[in-house]
Design an enzyme around this catalytic site. Structure first.
Site, PDB file in Angstrom:
ATOM      1  N   TYR A 177      30.994 -11.838 -14.440  1.00 21.43           N
ATOM      2  CA  TYR A 177      32.122 -11.377 -15.265  1.00 21.43           C
ATOM      3  C   TYR A 177      31.663 -10.328 -16.256  1.00 21.43           C
ATOM      4  O   TYR A 177      30.482 -10.242 -16.613  1.00 21.43           O
ATOM      5  CB  TYR A 177      32.794 -12.544 -15.996  1.00 21.43           C
ATOM      6  CG  TYR A 177      31.937 -13.214 -17.052  1.00 21.43           C
ATOM      7  CD1 TYR A 177      31.862 -12.702 -18.351  1.00 21.43           C
ATOM      8  CD2 TYR A 177      31.206 -14.369 -16.766  1.00 21.43           C
ATOM      9  CE1 TYR A 177      31.087 -13.308 -19.319  1.00 21.43           C
ATOM     10  CE2 TYR A 177      30.439 -14.988 -17.723  1.00 21.43           C
ATOM     11  CZ  TYR A 177      30.373 -14.452 -19.004  1.00 21.43           C
ATOM     12  OH  TYR A 177      29.594 -15.060 -19.968  1.00 21.43           O
ATOM     13  N   CYS A 178      32.623  -9.525 -16.723  1.00 23.26           N
ATOM     14  CA  CYS A 178      32.405  -8.616 -17.838  1.00 23.26           C
ATOM     15  C   CYS A 178      33.368  -9.024 -18.946  1.00 23.26           C
ATOM     16  O   CYS A 178      33.777 -10.187 -19.005  1.00 23.26           O
ATOM     17  CB  CYS A 178      32.574  -7.160 -17.416  1.00 23.26           C
ATOM     18  SG  CYS A 178      34.243  -6.728 -16.828  1.00 23.26           S
ATOM     19  N   PHE A 179      33.756  -8.100 -19.810  1.00 24.57           N
ATOM     20  CA  PHE A 179      34.582  -8.508 -20.942  1.00 24.57           C
ATOM     21  C   PHE A 179      36.009  -8.863 -20.527  1.00 24.57           C
ATOM     22  O   PHE A 179      36.516  -9.938 -20.854  1.00 24.57           O
ATOM     23  CB  PHE A 179      34.611  -7.424 -22.021  1.00 24.57           C
ATOM     24  CG  PHE A 179      35.390  -7.840 -23.249  1.00 24.57           C
ATOM     25  CD1 PHE A 179      34.964  -8.889 -24.038  1.00 24.57           C
ATOM     26  CD2 PHE A 179      36.570  -7.186 -23.588  1.00 24.57           C
ATOM     27  CE1 PHE A 179      35.695  -9.294 -25.154  1.00 24.57           C
ATOM     28  CE2 PHE A 179      37.299  -7.576 -24.706  1.00 24.57           C
ATOM     29  CZ  PHE A 179      36.855  -8.635 -25.487  1.00 24.57           C
TER      30      PHE A 179
END
Length: 374
Positions: free
Chosen positions: A98-100
């Site tokens: 995941y990222c932000f």
């Protein structure tokens, strides 16, 4: 990308309940501000690269920022990062990335893993922001709808030891890595506020899933060291029934001596090494006393400081007898009167009081599914 997209996940509850391995591809500075327990940070861009791309985005727009990012993360650097992601994915085939916001960065990592390493790996839809929001909402819901019992007692009563024997307890001090009092800081430091909240929310979520609708927590103030107890939980605790454990004075002194002097000194040595650890422990103990100097009053503070300094001057953990002397004086003159005042204020909330074994037996009877009403 089609195969990867089909595998993407947004069932945040299942992710946390099953302790799904995750790699966080945000920049280190973002990860340091807040993350989830056990997650590994393997960023697409480091802090400097992220800042450069962010500045480009503001000045020239998204396409220019994307092109800059591809120039910054290319060649050997790109290969190294893909290799790290692939290693994680191979070690954790059931994991996620995941990222932000679950947007461009995680999509790029996902695409590169598939095209460059042949690994189809799912990402979290909504990313860190969505999972963090889920945990905040879940914690607020759980502390509002679950029942709580608060465990109180004078300093050194062994409240944490009692909590750790109960499957339906929430050890706030353990989660905050702090003993709770002015002397309670640990050499390993505390988590950030967001990390503390995330870990707390996951702990409550999992225990609720196990069937617990009642939780026992220690009586705490608004803060545990630098970690703030979430407002919804503070509100619930302030209205919850209170159980008070009563322990003889001499036993409390010995527990404080063991926990705050002998064990704490060993912890500092383990973290910093023999010489530096003893110096750091000395500074910790004297600094903790200095924090309450104003409340103690000048004369009493100077007397206790002198006793503590003499105790610390002895080899090893110091002069045990002198340590007992300042502990006894601090309990008699400062902590016990303060706790006695708090108990008097909360007298109408006390539903049970007794020795440690009786309190433990009472708390165990509170049941797996609900706590009895006061």
């Amino acid at each position: 990308m089609a195969a990867s997209t089909a595998l993407n996940r947004d069932d945040y509850r299942a992710i946390f309940l099953n302790d799904v391995p995750m790699m966080d591809v945000r920049a280190p500075v973002e990860f340091a501000k807040g993350a989830f327990p056990g997650v590994v940070n393997l960023p697409l861009m480091n802090d400097a690269e992220r800042q450069a791309v962010g500045t480009c985005y503001k000045q020239q727009g998204q396409q220019a920022a994307i092109e800059l990012g591809h120039r910054l993360v290319a060649g050997e650097l790109k290969a190294e990062r893909i290799a790290a992601w692939a290693q994680f994915a191979q070690a954790h085939p059931d994991g996620l990335l995941y990222c932000f916001r679950g947007g461009l960065r995680s999509q790029i990592v996902q695409q590169w893993l598939e095209t460059e390493a042949g690994i189809v790996y799912p990402r979290v839809i909504g990313g860190y922001k969505a999972m963090r929001g889920f945990l905040i909402e879940t914690l607020e819901h759980d502390v509002t709808h679950a029942r709580f019992v608060v465990l109180g007692g004078l300093t050194g009563s062994g409240k944490t030891e009692l909590l750790n024997q109960l499957p339906h307890s929430v050890d706030l001090e353990g989660l905050a890595n702090h003993r709770g009092s002015g002397f309670g800081s640990r050499p390993t430091g505390q988590p950030g506020q967001i990390d503390f909240e995330n870990t707390l929310a996951i702990d409550v979520l999992r225990k609720r899933a196990q069937g617990h609708a009642c939780f026992v927590v220690e009586d705490e103030g608004t803060h545990i060291g630098r970690c703030s107890v979430p407002l919804a939980l503070r509100h619930t605790m302030a209205q919850a029934p209170l159980v008070w454990v009563e322990v003889p004075f001499a036993e409390r002194v010995e527990r404080i001596l063991s926990d705050y002097v002998v064990a704490q000194q060993a912890d500092f040595v383990a973290v910093h090494g023999e010489g530096q650890g003893e110096v750091a422990f000395r500074e910790h103990l004297l600094g903790s006393l200095a924090k309450i100097a104003q409340r103690l009053g000048g004369e009493r503070y100077q007397r206790l400081q002198a006793i503590m300094q003499a105790a610390l001057a002895a080899p090893g953990a110091g002069d045990v007898g002198l340590h007992r002397e300042w502990i006894e004086a601090l309990l008699h003159g400062y902590y016990d009167p303060m706790y006695a005042f708090q108990r008097q204020k909360q007298a109408e909330r006390i539903v049970f009081a007794g020795g440690a074994s009786d309190v433990l037996a009472y708390l165990r009877t509170q049941g797996r599914h609900s706590c009895r009403s006061p």
